[in-house]
Design a protein around this motif. Structure first.
Motif, mmCIF file in Angstrom:
data_model
loop_
_atom_site.group_PDB
_atom_site.id
_atom_site.type_symbol
_atom_site.label_atom_id
_atom_site.label_comp_id
_atom_site.label_asym_id
_atom_site.label_seq_id
_atom_site.Cartn_x
_atom_site.Cartn_y
_atom_site.Cartn_z
ATOM 1 N N UNK A 162 79.288 15.522 68.833
ATOM 2 C CA UNK A 162 78.210 15.027 69.700
ATOM 3 C C UNK A 162 76.824 15.551 69.354
ATOM 4 N N UNK A 163 76.738 16.582 68.524
ATOM 5 C CA UNK A 163 75.431 17.075 68.091
ATOM 6 C C UNK A 163 75.138 16.681 66.638
ATOM 7 N N UNK A 164 75.819 15.633 66.158
ATOM 8 C CA UNK A 164 75.646 15.157 64.789
ATOM 9 C C UNK A 164 74.167 14.916 64.492
ATOM 10 N N UNK A 165 73.733 15.403 63.341
ATOM 11 C CA UNK A 165 72.369 15.148 62.893
ATOM 12 C C UNK A 165 72.377 14.914 61.396
ATOM 13 N N UNK A 166 71.588 13.951 60.962
ATOM 14 C CA UNK A 166 71.510 13.566 59.550
ATOM 15 C C UNK A 166 70.113 13.871 59.043
ATOM 16 N N UNK A 167 70.039 14.643 57.969
ATOM 17 C CA UNK A 167 68.767 14.912 57.299
ATOM 18 C C UNK A 167 68.768 14.186 55.965
ATOM 19 N N UNK A 168 67.780 13.321 55.777
ATOM 20 C CA UNK A 168 67.660 12.598 54.514
ATOM 21 C C UNK A 168 67.019 13.525 53.490
ATOM 22 N N UNK B 11 67.594 6.795 62.198
ATOM 23 C CA UNK B 11 66.985 7.251 63.449
ATOM 24 C C UNK B 11 67.934 7.004 64.620
ATOM 25 N N UNK B 12 68.566 5.828 64.650
ATOM 26 C CA UNK B 12 69.523 5.505 65.717
ATOM 27 C C UNK B 12 70.771 6.385 65.636
ATOM 28 N N UNK B 13 71.234 6.685 64.424
ATOM 29 C CA UNK B 13 72.367 7.602 64.275
ATOM 30 C C UNK B 13 72.010 8.962 64.858
ATOM 31 N N UNK B 14 70.838 9.455 64.534
ATOM 32 C CA UNK B 14 70.418 10.767 65.041
ATOM 33 C C UNK B 14 70.187 10.760 66.543
ATOM 34 N N UNK B 15 69.814 9.612 67.097
ATOM 35 C CA UNK B 15 69.624 9.484 68.554
ATOM 36 C C UNK B 15 70.944 9.183 69.263
#
Length: 178
Positions: free
Chosen positions: A68-74, A21-25
Motif C-alpha cells: 500500500x505504500x508502493x512508490x515508483x521513481x523514474x 503519477x496515477x500509480x504513485x497516487x
C-alpha cells in the motif's frame, strides 16, 4: 521528424508520465484511463499476462493492496517511435498477501524496466515489466542463496533427491580419486 510524429511522441510521453503519477497516487481509475480499449499487462518474471481492463485492474488492485505504500521513481525514460521504456526503482512494504505469500512487513527496493506500447489514438495498449524475481523474494525473506548456511539447509530440507544426487557424486569422485 514530422510534426505529426513529434506530437504523437510528446502525447505518448505525457501519457506514460500520467500513468506513473496515477500509480504513485494509487489511483486505480486513473491508471485504467491511460489504457485504450485493448488493455494488457505483462509481468515477465512471473509469466503473467492480464488481458482486458478488468484483469489489468485486478492486477493493480492486488499489487496496491499488498504494497500500500508502493512508490515508483523514474530513473530514465527512453522514447522510441513505437514504444516508451522506463527504467525505474519500485519501493514499498509488503503488508498483505502477494502471490500466496502472507505479509512479511519487509521493505523492497527493486530496479525494474517497463515497456509501454500504444494504439493508434496514443493510448496504452500494453505495459510489460521485467525485473529480477529473486531480488524481490530475497528482500521478502523467502529466498536464500544456495551457498549460504540457510540456503544449504533449505536445499537439504526441500530437495532431498538433489542432496542424494550430490552425495552420490561425491562418493563417486572419492572412489575415482583412489
Amino acid at each position: 521528424m514530422s510534426t505529426l510524429l513529434t506530437d504523437s511522441l510528446a502525447a505518448r510521453s505525457a501519457l506514460v508520465d500520467e500513468h506513473v503519477r496515477c500509480e504513485n497516487a494509487h489511483d486505480l481509475d486513473g491508471i485504467l484511463r491511460t489504457f485504450g480499449s485493448r488493455a494488457a499487462y505483462d509481468d515477465g518474471p512471473w509469466s503473467e499476462r492480464c488481458s482486458g481492463a478488468d484483469e489489468v485492474r485486478g492486477y493493480y488492485a492486488r499489487l496496491l493492496e499488498s504494497v500500500p505504500d508502493l512508490h515508483i521513481d523514474v530513473v530514465k525514460k527512453h522514447v522510441a517511435q513505437d514504444e516508451i521504456i522506463l527504467e525505474v526503482v519500485i519501493r514499498g512494504t509488503h503488508q498483505a498477501t502477494w502471490r500466496g505469500l502472507p505479509a512479511t512487513w519487509r521493505r523492497v527496493e527493486v530496479p525494474l524496466c517497463a515497456i509501454y506500447t500504444f494504439d493508434e489514438r496514443d493510448r496504452l495498449v500494453g505495459e510489460r515489466i521485467y525485473y529480477d524475481r529473486a531480488t524481490v523474494l530475497k528482500q521478502l525473506g523467502v529466498f536464500r542463496e544456495p551457498q549460504t548456511l540457510l540456503g544449504k539447509i533449505g536445499i537439504a530440507a526441500g530437495h532431498p533427491l538433489t542432496m542424494l544426487q550430490i552425495g552420490l557424486r561425491m562418493l563417486s569422485r572419492k572412489r575415482e580419486a583412489r
